[in-house]
Design an enzyme around this catalytic site. Structure first.
Site, PDB file in Angstrom:
ATOM      1  N   ASP C 153       0.796  -1.236   0.000  1.00  0.00           N
ATOM      2  CA  ASP C 153       0.000   0.000   0.000  1.00  0.00           C
ATOM      3  C   ASP C 153       0.818   1.271   0.000  1.00  0.00           C
ATOM      4  O   ASP C 153       1.834   1.370   0.677  1.00  0.00           O
ATOM      5  CB  ASP C 153      -0.938   0.058   1.203  1.00  0.00           C
ATOM      6  CG  ASP C 153      -1.771   1.331   1.189  1.00  0.00           C
ATOM      7  OD1 ASP C 153      -1.546   2.191   2.051  1.00  0.00           O
ATOM      8  OD2 ASP C 153      -2.603   1.482   0.286  1.00  0.00           O
ATOM      9  N   HIS C 180      -3.572  -2.175  -2.633  1.00  0.00           N
ATOM     10  CA  HIS C 180      -3.898  -0.817  -3.080  1.00  0.00           C
ATOM     11  C   HIS C 180      -4.147  -0.997  -4.564  1.00  0.00           C
ATOM     12  O   HIS C 180      -3.206  -1.150  -5.339  1.00  0.00           O
ATOM     13  CB  HIS C 180      -2.701   0.096  -2.792  1.00  0.00           C
ATOM     14  CG  HIS C 180      -2.756   1.428  -3.473  1.00  0.00           C
ATOM     15  ND1 HIS C 180      -2.944   2.598  -2.802  1.00  0.00           N
ATOM     16  CD2 HIS C 180      -2.651   1.776  -4.777  1.00  0.00           C
ATOM     17  CE1 HIS C 180      -2.929   3.617  -3.655  1.00  0.00           C
ATOM     18  NE2 HIS C 180      -2.760   3.146  -4.863  1.00  0.00           N
ATOM     19  N   HIS C 233      -9.133   0.554   0.727  1.00  0.00           N
ATOM     20  CA  HIS C 233      -9.752   1.838   0.363  1.00  0.00           C
ATOM     21  C   HIS C 233     -10.534   1.809  -0.954  1.00  0.00           C
ATOM     22  O   HIS C 233     -10.164   2.460  -1.928  1.00  0.00           O
ATOM     23  CB  HIS C 233      -8.743   2.989   0.376  1.00  0.00           C
ATOM     24  CG  HIS C 233      -7.441   2.744  -0.342  1.00  0.00           C
ATOM     25  ND1 HIS C 233      -7.370   2.226  -1.620  1.00  0.00           N
ATOM     26  CD2 HIS C 233      -6.173   2.942   0.054  1.00  0.00           C
ATOM     27  CE1 HIS C 233      -6.116   2.134  -1.966  1.00  0.00           C
ATOM     28  NE2 HIS C 233      -5.357   2.560  -0.983  1.00  0.00           N
ATOM     29  N   ASN C 279      -5.135   9.606  -2.415  1.00  0.00           N
ATOM     30  CA  ASN C 279      -5.170   8.564  -3.414  1.00  0.00           C
ATOM     31  C   ASN C 279      -5.648   7.271  -2.771  1.00  0.00           C
ATOM     32  O   ASN C 279      -5.019   6.824  -1.815  1.00  0.00           O
ATOM     33  CB  ASN C 279      -3.780   8.351  -4.018  1.00  0.00           C
ATOM     34  CG  ASN C 279      -3.860   7.530  -5.301  1.00  0.00           C
ATOM     35  OD1 ASN C 279      -4.909   7.448  -5.932  1.00  0.00           O
ATOM     36  ND2 ASN C 279      -2.764   6.935  -5.677  1.00  0.00           N
ATOM     37  N   ASP C 306      -7.173   4.858   6.620  1.00  0.00           N
ATOM     38  CA  ASP C 306      -6.024   5.237   5.781  1.00  0.00           C
ATOM     39  C   ASP C 306      -5.375   6.516   6.309  1.00  0.00           C
ATOM     40  O   ASP C 306      -5.164   7.492   5.576  1.00  0.00           O
ATOM     41  CB  ASP C 306      -6.442   5.409   4.311  1.00  0.00           C
ATOM     42  CG  ASP C 306      -5.242   5.412   3.368  1.00  0.00           C
ATOM     43  OD1 ASP C 306      -5.468   5.550   2.156  1.00  0.00           O
ATOM     44  OD2 ASP C 306      -4.098   5.306   3.853  1.00  0.00           O
TER      45      ASP C 306
END
Lengths: 310, 186, 433
Positions: C153, C180, C233, C279, C306
């Site tokens: 990530d 990710h 995420h 992001n 995050d």
């Protein structure tokens, strides 16, 4: 109306009255340029700093002339010779210059929103001379002024803009200046360079240059840059020129008194044929003259015009 | 139409007479109309210079070159001019080199406008001389400037304004003295 | 001994949602008592009337920045912020310096956390060496050193082949790979969600397809390898749709989202606000609604904030240059509690999202539950208290949050980790030193 803006960051929120006001002021400035002594003392004692992080001789020279015609002291700062390459942040660079007390910072930067960011952090006036793919307000205004001088009006005219619409800040400012004054705008370019959302601005989109140019009163050609692309948006310049170049044959589809414009610098033979660039209907050099007058107007309005704005 | 509290200094007949005398004085001092040009100071001096030009035509039969100059870009108080930001036009479509320039303005007050007008003229060329013709001199000079031709001297206080009307039909012409709205006369 | 008295005990693992009393002893949960509170309790009493008592919250996506970026955050400040946010455990990502791709780094983190941390720290080690996406790390050694899962990530694993190999390799050991999900070429040069807002502001866009294609890839590789993968995420509608399809097909795919993706949209970018730059980027309203839908119908398993601290000056600059990320440990709970409005999401589900599911996904025994014998990690939550997230409240070393100045509803008032009170804003209840 009274000019109240401290900065010129973009045309996105300019009211039609404000646009007219600048154009009107530019007319008076253009008169100064016809005199023997092309100078007025309006900005005497004021300092204009050109802070150009992107190479541009044309726009920078135009702003420099504009400042000098108004008797301002003009200082040029360009990134290739600067501390930026040594890793200094934009804010630090601007603050260092601000410590020398300029009245106006004219900034061109590769990042959209850079002038807006600076306007929050420095106390002098900021003029956006081009930020990333966002806006180029003085170009939008000078394009409008040029068309008004040539055609007398803008409302109802068909204006076609052809080229790399995706990356062009000139298009976006033109959409505001010309669109708000009533022009019918047609945006044309290769599909990967023609974002569909632009239709939300009321402009017509097409990837067919003939459709864009047909019956147009004004054709604005944009410079196409191959070097800008890492992974190509179109196969080659040759292919681009075949589809999206303006030559006599395509130009014949426009109105008989149509005019050709280009923000410069021109890629002769690519987006614009050699003969058309120099033909009688080309307003390209006129744009340059208009540019100085418009930039004089902007500098005047920000530095000398209204105390209330500060 | 008269505002309440306004005092008429010259009615239309008075303005007519004063302007005739002014025109004769200009012609007398300059021995005719051959070498002179008229430059009206925007905006108040423009209609005035037109009237004078018309009178010269009637008297001498000569059309004197006339132009007008906007002095906004030459002001010494630009940054503070919050109330006056619109530029006006400048048009001097002839050479002023070696000419006798008659600067025309409606009211002479501090003298700063005239100084700015002279600076502007110098940028257009090199006149033989510059003469100043004003309809009203209201005093309170802040610079060493004086008019060559004065229609009428009117003592005023700083809180007053002088309004000159010389447009439209002559019956509408007048010079009025009014209380200035913000206390600073112009 | 600790008695948490009279609170609404919400414990999904025990299917419990009732008022009662919780007794903690010697670092473990001793028992749950219904009815009247025990009199003359020989220990500290924490009044929890009108409050929720839940298993300690667990955030499975946090960047603690130590080793290597201690000016942004370190294990002490990060876990302190976690405790204030109600978290008793955090899983920290591997993009430190040096990268956590070596057991020494894993042990360093665990050691520091043991000595200084205000919460349990569970390191997530890298999938590839140096996060370069070329060579797999030594999974077994890292797991034995204490890594609870693996993720690159910050970066995606760009190569589908490498991702396939990794998923196949760890499958027999039951290790979890988290991703990710992003196609780097599609995303390249972008700074905001490709859409009308970015277009208006002239900011280069990251198309939703950059995430969607990568999620689809992970899912299909999980299917190919019969492996297990966790999508970090999730921010797009199609991403949620793909996750839903994967679950329906019985694949070993799970997913998390962060509160910013169901609270904000790319409209937050107006004025080039760099505190809205992250992001994956904030997306459109349609995506936000889809994330909410995914939480409601169970497609999304967990909420993980995050937490990505950045110092002022990498955010105080032009938009395209600014660093990506926002802090989140102190705002995650109130923003997630907002989901209970209108009865859409139950308290049990909230606790599942923020505690039980992370514990399950990361196989953290004794965590995410309040059954007798489990670790004494407890969060006492006041779901109704209104407070303003002011800069002075921020315990992280960094202040990069778009929620600063927001009026929030709900907050952790006591956080107990291993039987020790690590955070309290209840008068009379002091945090342990």
């Amino acid at each position: 109306m009274e000019w109240r803006r401290k900065h010129v960051l973009g045309l996105v929120d300019f009211l039609p009255e404000e646009i007219e006001f600048v154009v009107d002021t530019a007319r008076s400035m253009e008169e100064v340029l016809t005199r023997d002594i092309k100078k007025v003392p309006a900005l005497r004692g004021k300092t204009v700093v050109n802070l150009f992080f992107e190479a541009s001789t044309r726009t920078r020279t135009s702003f420099e002339m504009a400042g000098k015609r108004l008797s301002a002291d003009v200082v040029n700062f360009s990134s290739s010779t600067s501390s930026v390459t040594k890793g200094e942040t934009l804010l630090d660079t601007a603050r260092n210059i601000e410590a020398m007390k300029p009245n106006i910072l004219v900034i061109r930067h590769a990042a959209s929103g850079a002038p807006h960011f600076l306007a929050r952090h420095v106390s002098c006036s900021i003029v956006n001379a081009g930020d990333g793919a966002n806006e180029h307000p003085s170009q939008g205004l000078l394009d409008l002024y040029t068309i008004l001088k040539a055609k007398g009006k803008v409302a109802g005219l068909k204006v076609a803009i052809v080229g790399d619409i995706l990356h062009s800040r000139v298009v976006r400012s033109d959409l505001h200046s010309l669109g708000r004054m009533g022009a019918k705008l047609w945006l044309c370019g290769p599909a990967p360079l023609l974002p569909q959302e632009m239709a939300r601005t009321g402009a017509f989109l097409t990837s067919d240059i003939r459709e864009a140019v047909r019956g147009a009163d004004v054709i604005i050609m944009l410079r196409i840059q191959l070097e800008r692309q890492k992974t190509a948006y179109f196969p080659s310049l040759r292919e681009y020129s075949r589809r999206y170049g303006l030559n006599r044959e395509v130009f014949a589809l426009a109105k008989d008194d149509a005019v050709i414009m280009h923000p410069g610098p021109i890629n002769r033979g690519v987006e614009l044929s050699d003969e058309l660039a120099d033909c009688g209907q080309s307003l390209i050099l006129e744009q340059v003259a208009s540019g100085v007058a418009v930039r004089m107007a902007l500098l005047y309005l920000l530095a000398g015009g209204s105390h209330a704005a500060h | 139409m008269k505002k309440p509290g306004a005092k008429t200094i010259l009615d239309w007949k008075g303005v007519e007479r004063v302007l005739s005398r002014l025109t004769h004085e200009i012609l007398e001092k300059n021995r005719g109309a051959l070498e002179i040009v008229l430059v009206g100071i925007a905006s108040g001096g423009i209609p005035l210079s037109r009237v004078i030009r018309k009178k010269i035509l009637a008297i001498e039969g000569i059309e004197v070159p006339a132009g007008f100059v906007d002095i906004t870009l030459y002001r010494d108080d630009l940054a503070r001019a919050g109330y006056q930001t619109r530029l006006k036009r400048t048009e001097i479509p002839f050479s002023i080199d070696e000419k006798k320039v008659i600067l025309v303005d409606d009211v002479l007050y501090t003298g700063r406008t005239i100084r700015a007008a002279m600076d502007a003229l110098m940028d257009f060329g090199r006149p033989q001389n510059i003469q100043l013709a004003v309809l009203i001199d209201r005093g309170h000079r802040e610079l060493p400037i004086r008019a060559d031709f004065v229609g009428r001297n009117v003592p005023t206080s700083r809180s007053e304004n002088v309004e000159v009307r010389v447009e439209g039909s002559p019956e509408e012409w007048a010079v009025l003295l009014v209380e200035a709205p913000t206390g600073k006369g112009e | 001994m600790l008695l948490i008295r009279g609170g609404r005990v919400v414990d999904p693992s025990a299917r419990r949602d009732e008022v009662g009393h919780l007794v903690l002893s010697e670092g473990k949960v001793k028992e749950f008592l219904a009815g009247e509170a025990p009199k003359n309790f020989p220990g500290r009493v924490i009044p929890a009337e009108g409050r929720w008592v839940t298993p300690g919250l667990i955030d499975m996506h946090v960047h603690l920045r130590e080793p290597g970026y201690e000016w942004k955050e370190d294990i002490l400040s990060g876990t302190r912020a976690a405790a204030a946010g109600g978290f008793t455990s955090v899983a920290c990502m591997a993009n430190t310096k040096p990268v956590n791709d070596h057991p020494e780094v894993t042990r360093f983190i665990l050691d520091k956390a043991r000595r200084e941390g205000f919460a349990n720290v569970f390191p997530v080690a890298a999938v590839t060496r140096g996060l370069e996406g070329k060579e797999m790390t030594d999974f077994t050694e890292l797991a034995e050193a204490g890594a609870v899962a693996f993720s690159d990530d910050g970066k995606p694993v760009a190569s589908a082949l490498l991702m396939r190999r990794a998923l196949e390799y760890v499958r027999p050991f039951g290790y979890l790979i988290m991703t990710h999900s992003e196609d780097p070429e599609l995303a390249e040069g972008g700074a905001a969600n490709e859409g009308w807002t970015a277009r208006k502001l002239g900011i280069p866009g990251i198309p939703a397809a950059a995430e969607e294609i990568a999620i689809a890839r992970e899912i299909l590789l999980a299917r190919q390898t019969d492996g297990r993968v966790h999508i970090q995420h999730v921010s797009t509608k199609m991403g949620v749709d793909l996750l839903r399809m994967a679950k329906r097909a019985g694949l070993g795919v799970t997913g998390e989202t962060a509160p910013q993706y169901f609270t904000l949209t790319d409209a937050a970018l107006e004025g080039y606000d760099t505190n809205a730059k992250m992001n994956p980027p904030l997306r459109g309203e349609e995506d936000r609604m889809a994330i909410l839908e995914g939480i409601l119908d169970g497609t999304i398993d967990a909420v993980a904030c995050d937490h990505a601290p950045h110092e002022d000056y990498v955010k105080r600059c032009e938009f395209t240059t600014a660093a990506n990320g926002i802090i989140g440990l102190q705002t995650s709970l109130p923003l997630t509690l907002a989901l209970t409005a209108g009865g859409k999401v139950s308290p049990v589900r909230i606790v599942d999202l923020l505690s039980a599911a992370p514990a399950r996904l990361l196989s953290l025994t004794g965590k995410g539950t309040l059954v007798a014998g489990s670790d004494a990690d407890v969060t006492v939550i006041d779901p109704a208290t209104e407070w303003e997230f002011r800069p002075e409240e921020v315990l992280s070393k960094s202040r990069n949050s778009p929620f600063l100045g927001w009026k929030l509803r709900g907050r952790a008032v006591v956080t107990i980790c291993g039987g020790k009170i690590r955070h309290s804003c209840v008068p009379g209840v002091e945090a342990d030193a």
